[in-house]
Design a protein around this motif. Structure first.
Motif, PDB file in Angstrom:
ATOM      1  N   UNK A 234     -32.478  -1.439  22.477  1.00  0.00           N
ATOM      2  CA  UNK A 234     -32.402  -0.323  23.328  1.00  0.00           C
ATOM      3  C   UNK A 234     -31.709   0.996  22.653  1.00  0.00           C
ATOM      4  N   UNK A 235     -30.567   0.490  22.146  1.00  0.00           N
ATOM      5  CA  UNK A 235     -29.535   1.722  22.014  1.00  0.00           C
ATOM      6  C   UNK A 235     -29.504   1.917  20.680  1.00  0.00           C
ATOM      7  N   UNK A 236     -29.696   0.952  19.672  1.00  0.00           N
ATOM      8  CA  UNK A 236     -29.327   0.881  18.334  1.00  0.00           C
ATOM      9  C   UNK A 236     -28.011   0.737  18.063  1.00  0.00           C
ATOM     10  N   UNK A 237     -27.568   0.557  16.698  1.00  0.00           N
ATOM     11  CA  UNK A 237     -26.246   0.208  16.434  1.00  0.00           C
ATOM     12  C   UNK A 237     -25.318   1.424  16.766  1.00  0.00           C
ATOM     13  N   UNK A 238     -25.626   2.679  16.283  1.00  0.00           N
ATOM     14  CA  UNK A 238     -24.676   3.634  16.720  1.00  0.00           C
ATOM     15  C   UNK A 238     -24.417   3.733  18.273  1.00  0.00           C
ATOM     16  N   UNK A 239     -25.438   3.689  19.196  1.00  0.00           N
ATOM     17  CA  UNK A 239     -25.330   3.627  20.587  1.00  0.00           C
ATOM     18  C   UNK A 239     -24.465   2.422  21.029  1.00  0.00           C
TER      19      UNK A 239
END
Length: 282
Positions: A234-239
């Motif tokens: 849902x958020x991706x690695x950076x998130x």
């Protein structure tokens, strides 16, 4: 990167740019903040029980291109961006939080739409003015009377044959013992500071049908809001890195998250994300 991934990536970057001061309940301390806004304060941007995957599955069964769409409680706008990307002929967001209206208003205006400050149970919109109504992670937080009021309002503003897409928290299986249901609702209310009342799939179906709708589609996903795999999706690695950094540096928010996680883990087999697309009967 395919078009879906590019759209998701753009939505994630835009949502991540929302300042902490813009969030609803930003003036509350962590102890008294509702659980979903605790997660938003930590940087989480997908706040749906079944994650973005279930939202996308739901929207795939509620065609939006060229349609007049009303979105109840759009929150931080992650689903709003998916709706607008589909090319509706009109868009109106409805939320009672001024901060949400401020976040969604510019998004809606970019396609000639708007976001109004109103209760989903009493939108003030004209009868039959929508082809599709979308509402996520809001009915669960209502009493039965509150659920019926919101569903009834969706029915009123939809044209006959219009679609209502909902994404909520569910309980499983359908024959779950009433004592377990009560325990889940009690512990959820304590953890998320909202009187959450999730329903079984059969109970959700009965409720929607009793308010003048017929079920077109239903789907489920695990209620994995705080699990690493779901957050990466849902958020991706950076998130995820942003969330982890905030968890480590905000002990008051971390305590609330751990409380929620204990409840979700305790009742993991009984909690689900569930979505319906229903049609207003003629």
């Amino acid at each position: 990167m395919n078009e879906r991934d590019r759209t998701s990536s753009k939505a994630a970057r835009a949502a991540a740019d929302i300042a902490e001061s813009q969030l609803p309940q930003a003036d509350r301390d962590a102890e008294h903040m509702q659980g979903h806004w605790v997660l938003a304060r930590l940087g989480k941007r997908v706040l749906r029980p079944g994650g973005e995957q279930l939202t996308r599955r739901m929207l795939a069964h509620a065609p939006l291109a060229g349609e007049r769409v009303v979105e109840f409680a759009p929150g931080l706008g992650r689903t709003t961006r998916l709706i607008l990307a589909a090319g509706p002929s009109g868009y109106v967001g409805v939320d009672r939080d001024e901060q949400v209206v401020d976040i969604i208003g510019p998004l809606a205006a970019s396609v000639g739409g708007s976001c109004v400050r109103a209760d989903a149970a009493d939108t003030g919109l004209p009868d039959g003015s929508a082809d599709v109504v979308v509402g996520e992670a809001m009915l669960t937080m209502q009493s039965e009377r509150g659920k019926r009021a919101i569903i009834g309002e969706a029915h009123r503003i939809l044209r006959p044959g219009g679609l209502y897409a909902v994404h909520e928290m569910g309980l499983a299986p359908d024959d779950l013992d009433d004592a377990v249901k009560d325990a889940i609702r009690r512990d959820l209310a304590r953890a998320i500071r909202v009187n959450a009342r999730p329903l079984t799939a059969a109970e959700w179906r009965d409720l929607l049908e009793s308010e003048g709708f017929e079920v077109v589609w239903t789907g489920t996903e695990p209620m994995a809001l705080l699990r690493m795999r779901r957050n990466l999706a849902d958020e991706g690695v950076p998130g995820v890195l942003r969330i982890m950094r905030n968890v480590l540096t905000h002990p008051d928010l971390r305590a609330r998250v751990m409380q929620m996680r204990r409840v979700f883990n305790t009742y993991g087999d009984a909690l689900t994300g569930i979505a319906f697309v229903v049609r207003r009967r003629e």
